[in-house]
Design a protein around this motif. Structure first.
Motif, PDB file in Angstrom:
ATOM      1  N   VAL A  28       1.373  12.055  -9.804  1.00 51.69           N
ATOM      2  CA  VAL A  28       0.591  13.298  -9.652  1.00 51.69           C
ATOM      3  C   VAL A  28       1.522  14.508  -9.662  1.00 51.69           C
ATOM      4  O   VAL A  28       1.255  15.514 -10.343  1.00 51.69           O
ATOM      5  CB  VAL A  28      -0.250  13.246  -8.356  1.00 51.69           C
ATOM      6  N   MET A  29       2.626  14.435  -8.923  1.00 55.83           N
ATOM      7  CA  MET A  29       3.553  15.562  -8.874  1.00 55.83           C
ATOM      8  C   MET A  29       4.222  15.802 -10.234  1.00 55.83           C
ATOM      9  O   MET A  29       4.451  16.954 -10.612  1.00 55.83           O
ATOM     10  CB  MET A  29       4.610  15.338  -7.789  1.00 55.83           C
ATOM     11  N   VAL A  30       4.509  14.732 -10.957  1.00 60.39           N
ATOM     12  CA  VAL A  30       5.078  14.885 -12.306  1.00 60.39           C
ATOM     13  C   VAL A  30       4.071  15.584 -13.214  1.00 60.39           C
ATOM     14  O   VAL A  30       4.430  16.466 -14.005  1.00 60.39           O
ATOM     15  CB  VAL A  30       5.509  13.514 -12.875  1.00 60.39           C
ATOM     16  N   ALA A  31       2.804  15.200 -13.105  1.00 55.10           N
ATOM     17  CA  ALA A  31       1.763  15.843 -13.922  1.00 55.10           C
ATOM     18  C   ALA A  31       1.654  17.329 -13.586  1.00 55.10           C
ATOM     19  O   ALA A  31       1.593  18.177 -14.487  1.00 55.10           O
ATOM     20  CB  ALA A  31       0.431  15.139 -13.716  1.00 55.10           C
ATOM     21  N   PHE A  32       1.625  17.657 -12.285  1.00 60.04           N
ATOM     22  CA  PHE A  32       1.556  19.068 -11.880  1.00 60.04           C
ATOM     23  C   PHE A  32       2.771  19.850 -12.368  1.00 60.04           C
ATOM     24  O   PHE A  32       2.640  20.968 -12.883  1.00 60.04           O
ATOM     25  CB  PHE A  32       1.445  19.198 -10.357  1.00 60.04           C
ATOM     26  N   ALA A  33       3.946  19.283 -12.226  1.00 60.52           N
ATOM     27  CA  ALA A  33       5.166  19.959 -12.670  1.00 60.52           C
ATOM     28  C   ALA A  33       5.144  20.157 -14.178  1.00 60.52           C
ATOM     29  O   ALA A  33       5.542  21.220 -14.677  1.00 60.52           O
ATOM     30  CB  ALA A  33       6.400  19.170 -12.246  1.00 60.52           C
ATOM     31  N   SER A  34       4.675  19.153 -14.915  1.00 61.91           N
ATOM     32  CA  SER A  34       4.610  19.275 -16.376  1.00 61.91           C
ATOM     33  C   SER A  34       3.686  20.404 -16.794  1.00 61.91           C
ATOM     34  O   SER A  34       4.028  21.215 -17.661  1.00 61.91           O
ATOM     35  CB  SER A  34       4.120  17.959 -16.989  1.00 61.91           C
ATOM     36  N   LYS A  46       0.837  -1.210   0.000  1.00 60.14           N
ATOM     37  CA  LYS A  46       0.000   0.000   0.000  1.00 60.14           C
ATOM     38  C   LYS A  46       0.868   1.255   0.000  1.00 60.14           C
ATOM     39  O   LYS A  46       0.599   2.209  -0.741  1.00 60.14           O
ATOM     40  CB  LYS A  46      -0.927  -0.008   1.208  1.00 60.14           C
ATOM     41  N   GLU A  47       1.912   1.286   0.841  1.00 60.43           N
ATOM     42  CA  GLU A  47       2.809   2.445   0.883  1.00 60.43           C
ATOM     43  C   GLU A  47       3.494   2.663  -0.462  1.00 60.43           C
ATOM     44  O   GLU A  47       3.627   3.811  -0.915  1.00 60.43           O
ATOM     45  CB  GLU A  47       3.863   2.252   1.968  1.00 60.43           C
ATOM     46  N   THR A  48       3.902   1.580  -1.096  1.00 60.14           N
ATOM     47  CA  THR A  48       4.548   1.684  -2.397  1.00 60.14           C
ATOM     48  C   THR A  48       3.584   2.229  -3.445  1.00 60.14           C
ATOM     49  O   THR A  48       3.937   3.096  -4.244  1.00 60.14           O
ATOM     50  CB  THR A  48       5.090   0.310  -2.838  1.00 60.14           C
ATOM     51  N   THR A  49       2.345   1.731  -3.425  1.00 64.11           N
ATOM     52  CA  THR A  49       1.338   2.187  -4.383  1.00 64.11           C
ATOM     53  C   THR A  49       1.031   3.670  -4.188  1.00 64.11           C
ATOM     54  O   THR A  49       0.989   4.438  -5.155  1.00 64.11           O
ATOM     55  CB  THR A  49       0.047   1.356  -4.237  1.00 64.11           C
ATOM     56  N   VAL A  50       0.839   4.078  -2.939  1.00 64.23           N
ATOM     57  CA  VAL A  50       0.530   5.485  -2.658  1.00 64.23           C
ATOM     58  C   VAL A  50       1.693   6.380  -3.067  1.00 64.23           C
ATOM     59  O   VAL A  50       1.491   7.438  -3.691  1.00 64.23           O
ATOM     60  CB  VAL A  50       0.177   5.668  -1.164  1.00 64.23           C
ATOM     61  N   SER A  51       2.909   5.971  -2.756  1.00 68.28           N
ATOM     62  CA  SER A  51       4.090   6.766  -3.126  1.00 68.28           C
ATOM     63  C   SER A  51       4.222   6.881  -4.642  1.00 68.28           C
ATOM     64  O   SER A  51       4.524   7.961  -5.167  1.00 68.28           O
ATOM     65  CB  SER A  51       5.357   6.137  -2.560  1.00 68.28           C
TER      66      SER A  51
END
Length: 65
Positions: free
Chosen positions: A37-43, A26-31
């Protein structure tokens, strides 16, 4: 520095590997999802900034594609 025999080295590596706490699935999936999401926002952010700068250059100098 004292030399370590290959057998001692392997033993030390195994001891250190036992200390590692691996993340749960679960931790791996969430990370992983947060990274995407952060890559999309940065793009999107850098695309918008690039477009604004290109517009400004075109407006000021009348050059650019």
């Amino acid at each position: 520095m004292a030399k370590t025999s290959p057998a001692q080295f392997v033993q030390q590596v195994r001891q250190e590997a036992r200390k590692v706490s691996w993340p749960t699935r679960k931790e791996t999936t969430v990370s992983t999802l947060m990274v995407f999401v952060m890559v999309a926002f940065a793009s999107v952010f850098f695309f918008v900034v690039d477009q604004l700068l290109a517009f400004g250059v075109k407006l000021i100098f009348g050059v650019g594609g």
